[in-house]
Design a protein around this motif. Structure first.
Motif, PDB file in Angstrom:
ATOM      1  N   ASP A  62      17.321   5.342  -5.863  1.00  0.00           N
ATOM      2  CA  ASP A  62      16.034   5.909  -5.487  1.00  0.00           C
ATOM      3  C   ASP A  62      14.936   4.884  -5.767  1.00  0.00           C
ATOM      4  O   ASP A  62      14.758   4.447  -6.902  1.00  0.00           O
ATOM      5  CB  ASP A  62      15.779   7.187  -6.274  1.00  0.00           C
ATOM      6  N   VAL A  63      14.228   4.495  -4.722  1.00  0.00           N
ATOM      7  CA  VAL A  63      13.167   3.497  -4.870  1.00  0.00           C
ATOM      8  C   VAL A  63      11.798   4.095  -4.556  1.00  0.00           C
ATOM      9  O   VAL A  63      10.821   3.351  -4.445  1.00  0.00           O
ATOM     10  CB  VAL A  63      13.426   2.273  -3.960  1.00  0.00           C
ATOM     11  N   SER A  64      11.720   5.398  -4.439  1.00  0.00           N
ATOM     12  CA  SER A  64      10.450   6.022  -4.076  1.00  0.00           C
ATOM     13  C   SER A  64       9.407   5.926  -5.186  1.00  0.00           C
ATOM     14  O   SER A  64       8.212   6.083  -4.933  1.00  0.00           O
ATOM     15  CB  SER A  64      10.674   7.490  -3.700  1.00  0.00           C
ATOM     16  N   ASP A  65       9.838   5.655  -6.418  1.00  0.00           N
ATOM     17  CA  ASP A  65       8.890   5.583  -7.530  1.00  0.00           C
ATOM     18  C   ASP A  65       8.353   4.179  -7.773  1.00  0.00           C
ATOM     19  O   ASP A  65       7.492   3.989  -8.640  1.00  0.00           O
ATOM     20  CB  ASP A  65       9.553   6.104  -8.801  1.00  0.00           C
ATOM     21  N   LEU A  66       8.810   3.180  -7.033  1.00  0.00           N
ATOM     22  CA  LEU A  66       8.390   1.797  -7.296  1.00  0.00           C
ATOM     23  C   LEU A  66       6.915   1.567  -6.980  1.00  0.00           C
ATOM     24  O   LEU A  66       6.171   1.029  -7.800  1.00  0.00           O
ATOM     25  CB  LEU A  66       9.254   0.815  -6.492  1.00  0.00           C
ATOM     26  N   ARG A  67       6.491   1.951  -5.787  1.00  0.00           N
ATOM     27  CA  ARG A  67       5.100   1.702  -5.393  1.00  0.00           C
ATOM     28  C   ARG A  67       4.113   2.480  -6.271  1.00  0.00           C
ATOM     29  O   ARG A  67       3.137   1.886  -6.762  1.00  0.00           O
ATOM     30  CB  ARG A  67       4.895   2.014  -3.915  1.00  0.00           C
ATOM     31  N   PRO A  68       4.308   3.776  -6.517  1.00  0.00           N
ATOM     32  CA  PRO A  68       3.363   4.479  -7.400  1.00  0.00           C
ATOM     33  C   PRO A  68       3.336   3.896  -8.818  1.00  0.00           C
ATOM     34  O   PRO A  68       2.271   3.825  -9.435  1.00  0.00           O
ATOM     35  CB  PRO A  68       3.871   5.917  -7.418  1.00  0.00           C
ATOM     36  N   ALA A  69       4.480   3.459  -9.337  1.00  0.00           N
ATOM     37  CA  ALA A  69       4.510   2.870 -10.686  1.00  0.00           C
ATOM     38  C   ALA A  69       3.759   1.545 -10.704  1.00  0.00           C
ATOM     39  O   ALA A  69       3.028   1.246 -11.664  1.00  0.00           O
ATOM     40  CB  ALA A  69       5.951   2.670 -11.136  1.00  0.00           C
ATOM     41  N   ARG A  70       3.938   0.732  -9.650  1.00  0.00           N
ATOM     42  CA  ARG A  70       3.214  -0.551  -9.580  1.00  0.00           C
ATOM     43  C   ARG A  70       1.717  -0.313  -9.467  1.00  0.00           C
ATOM     44  O   ARG A  70       0.910  -0.970 -10.140  1.00  0.00           O
ATOM     45  CB  ARG A  70       3.712  -1.370  -8.383  1.00  0.00           C
ATOM     46  N   GLN A  71       1.316   0.632  -8.624  1.00  0.00           N
ATOM     47  CA  GLN A  71      -0.106   0.910  -8.441  1.00  0.00           C
ATOM     48  C   GLN A  71      -0.724   1.531  -9.690  1.00  0.00           C
ATOM     49  O   GLN A  71      -1.892   1.281  -9.995  1.00  0.00           O
ATOM     50  CB  GLN A  71      -0.313   1.819  -7.230  1.00  0.00           C
ATOM     51  N   ALA A  72       0.048   2.310 -10.445  1.00  0.00           N
ATOM     52  CA  ALA A  72      -0.467   2.899 -11.677  1.00  0.00           C
ATOM     53  C   ALA A  72      -0.743   1.835 -12.732  1.00  0.00           C
ATOM     54  O   ALA A  72      -1.643   1.988 -13.562  1.00  0.00           O
ATOM     55  CB  ALA A  72       0.523   3.924 -12.224  1.00  0.00           C
TER      56      ALA A  72
END
Length: 115
Positions: A62-72
């Motif tokens: 699951d890679v759906s959390d990568l972009r929100p974690a980077r932006q956070a």
């Protein structure tokens, strides 16, 4: 004292006699059919392997959390790309799920958790 090709070839039989050459043609035919059988077995083995790959489910990370974690964490794509030594487009494709690189995605997730 010229000898014709007939007298020279029929002068002495080969060791074991001429009877050893009687099965030459049938042996060649058997070798051809044996080769065809080998090819048929190889094709079947390849078909079984391809069928197994097509019917076995593969777990995709699951890679759906990568972009929100980077932006956070206020990290730019270029910062992440420079850290891993790849182009920013590669990181973007992994974040969107259009490119699959499990090793890079796992390393990226670990790096985001540590950062």
């Amino acid at each position: 004292m010229s000898t014709s090709w007939r007298s020279a070839s029929s002068a002495s039989p080969p060791p074991g006699g001429w009877s050893s050459f009687s099965g030459w043609r049938s042996g060649t035919r058997q070798a051809r059919t044996h080769g065809k059988a080998i090819i048929r077995l190889l094709k079947r083995a390849i078909a079984r392997e391809i069928f197994r790959y097509l019917t076995t489910p593969v777990t995709v990370p699951d890679v759906s959390d990568l972009r929100p974690a980077r932006q956070a964490k206020n990290l730019a794509l270029t910062t992440v790309a420079e850290h891993f030594g790849v182009w920013p487009a590669v990181i973007s494709c992994i974040e969107r799920g259009t490119r699959r690189d499990d090793n890079l995605a796992d390393a990226y997730q670990d790096w985001l958790r540590a950062a």
